[in-house]
Design an enzyme around this catalytic site. Structure first.
Site, PDB file in Angstrom:
ATOM      1  N   TYR A  66      44.250  48.809  41.784  1.00  0.00           N
ATOM      2  CA  TYR A  66      44.347  50.249  41.579  1.00  0.00           C
ATOM      3  C   TYR A  66      44.282  50.584  40.077  1.00  0.00           C
ATOM      4  O   TYR A  66      43.950  51.696  39.695  1.00  0.00           O
ATOM      5  CB  TYR A  66      45.664  50.813  42.138  1.00  0.00           C
ATOM      6  CG  TYR A  66      45.867  50.646  43.622  1.00  0.00           C
ATOM      7  CD1 TYR A  66      44.813  50.319  44.475  1.00  0.00           C
ATOM      8  CD2 TYR A  66      47.130  50.833  44.177  1.00  0.00           C
ATOM      9  CE1 TYR A  66      45.015  50.163  45.836  1.00  0.00           C
ATOM     10  CE2 TYR A  66      47.336  50.690  45.547  1.00  0.00           C
ATOM     11  CZ  TYR A  66      46.290  50.346  46.363  1.00  0.00           C
ATOM     12  OH  TYR A  66      46.511  50.203  47.705  1.00  0.00           O
ATOM     13  N   HIS A 128      46.387  41.117  49.157  1.00  0.00           N
ATOM     14  CA  HIS A 128      45.691  42.355  49.495  1.00  0.00           C
ATOM     15  C   HIS A 128      44.606  42.167  50.554  1.00  0.00           C
ATOM     16  O   HIS A 128      44.347  43.066  51.361  1.00  0.00           O
ATOM     17  CB  HIS A 128      45.081  42.965  48.231  1.00  0.00           C
ATOM     18  CG  HIS A 128      44.931  44.447  48.280  1.00  0.00           C
ATOM     19  ND1 HIS A 128      44.879  45.243  47.170  1.00  0.00           N
ATOM     20  CD2 HIS A 128      44.811  45.311  49.331  1.00  0.00           C
ATOM     21  CE1 HIS A 128      44.742  46.513  47.520  1.00  0.00           C
ATOM     22  NE2 HIS A 128      44.687  46.574  48.826  1.00  0.00           N
TER      23      HIS A 128
END
Length: 324
Positions: A66, A128
């Protein structure tokens, strides 16, 4: 009456629901380095306001790719200076990027981020993706998990889990894992009840909590004019009916639906009013529950709609990176 909803993980620890704020998605930046040009001042301000105004424990969901650690760090500094939230009133989730290779290994990731955020530990650390897609990473998923288990033993993280894992991925991990994942974070909504075949039932049966990103996608699709199907209109009409019945918003109905389905919803928005409403609604009305027949009807109407992923194009983008 103030009371926060929580789920008990398979290791006995408790996690707050729903999450207060996911700082990916609307805040996500593809640049791998933070610069003054891509620093997101809105994100920092929203985090500070959340720390100041949110009741109880604040649950923040973050990830390496991010690229928002600078904003998060600055917000945490202001929080400390103004003493809005104590560390024990923060739940911080982070994710190891096995696709872009933001960090070469979990240990480097965690030690770097803890220093940058001035923290002693992360509450939850996830893989992730269920595959390695970067030449910067020399570890297999099994080896990545083993490092995460060590970080747990060393006290650098307090819970470990995975994200976007299918049943096959979880079974493969289980062949070498010593410690079981506490969470599988996947896309989940009434329009997407199984990100991969059988994943919901498998996680329920094996006491792996599902954390749902995009749990409100039926509403966002409606707002964006992306769904004019008869099934969508019928679904939204019923959600509107329930919202009026219980005097809450449509989004609060779907958050309650997720929680009563034993799924922890992750919420996000660039609008602070929505963030605070989503965080506080369970606290303000802790005894509010939809009827079993209402839960069943939401599920039925959701299944009648074409099962659709909000992040299908995003997943395809990552696939192109893997194939390069």
């Amino acid at each position: 009456m103030f009371k926060q909803i929580s789920f008990t993980l398979n290791n006995g620890n408790k996690i707050i629901a729903p999450s207060s704020m996911g700082i990916g998605s609307v805040y996500f930046k593809m640049e791998m380095q933070s610069t003054p040009e891509n620093y997101n001042e809105t994100l920092k301000s929203n985090l500070v306001e959340l720390f100041e105004k949110a009741k109880g424990t604040v649950h923040i969901d973050c990830a390496a790719n991010y690229n928002v650690y600078p904003e998060f760090s600055d917000a945490l500094k202001i929080n400390t200076q103004k003493t809005f939230k104590k560390r024990e009133d923060l739940w911080i989730t982070d994710k190891f990027d096995s696709v872009l290779g933001t960090f070469p290994d979990p240990k480097t990731h965690v030690l770097t981020v803890l220093k940058q955020l001035d923290l002693q530990y992360l509450d939850l650390f996830l893989i992730h993706y269920p595959f390695v897609g970067s030449k910067k990473i020399s570890l297999s998923i099994a080896e990545i998990w083993a490092e995460m288990e060590q970080l747990l033993k060393d006290g650098k993280v307090r819970n470990i889990g995975v994200s976007n894992f299918s049943v096959t991925d979880l079974e493969k991990l289980n062949e070498t894992a010593i410690i079981k994942p506490v969470i599988n974070q996947i896309e989940w909504s009434p329009y997407y009840l199984n990100q991969s075949p059988g994943i919901y039932d498998y996680c329920q049966e094996n006491k792996i909590l599902i954390e749902a990103y995009s749990p409100l996608s039926p509403l966002s699709m409606k707002d964006a004019g992306e769904d004019d199907s008869e099934e969508g209109k019928k679904f939204i009409s019923y959600i509107d009916f329930l919202a009026a019945k219980y005097s809450i918003s449509d989004s609060e109905i779907l958050l309650r639906y997720a929680i009563q389905s034993n799924v922890l919803p992750i919420t996000t928005s660039s609008k602070m009013e929505r963030i605070l409403n989503n965080h506080n609604f369970t606290n303000d009305r802790p005894d509010l529950n939809l009827d079993d027949c209402e839960i069943a009807k939401i599920t039925t109407l959701g299944k009648q709609h074409k099962q659709i992923s909000k992040y299908e194009k995003f997943a395809a983008f990552f696939q192109t990176l893997i194939e390069k």
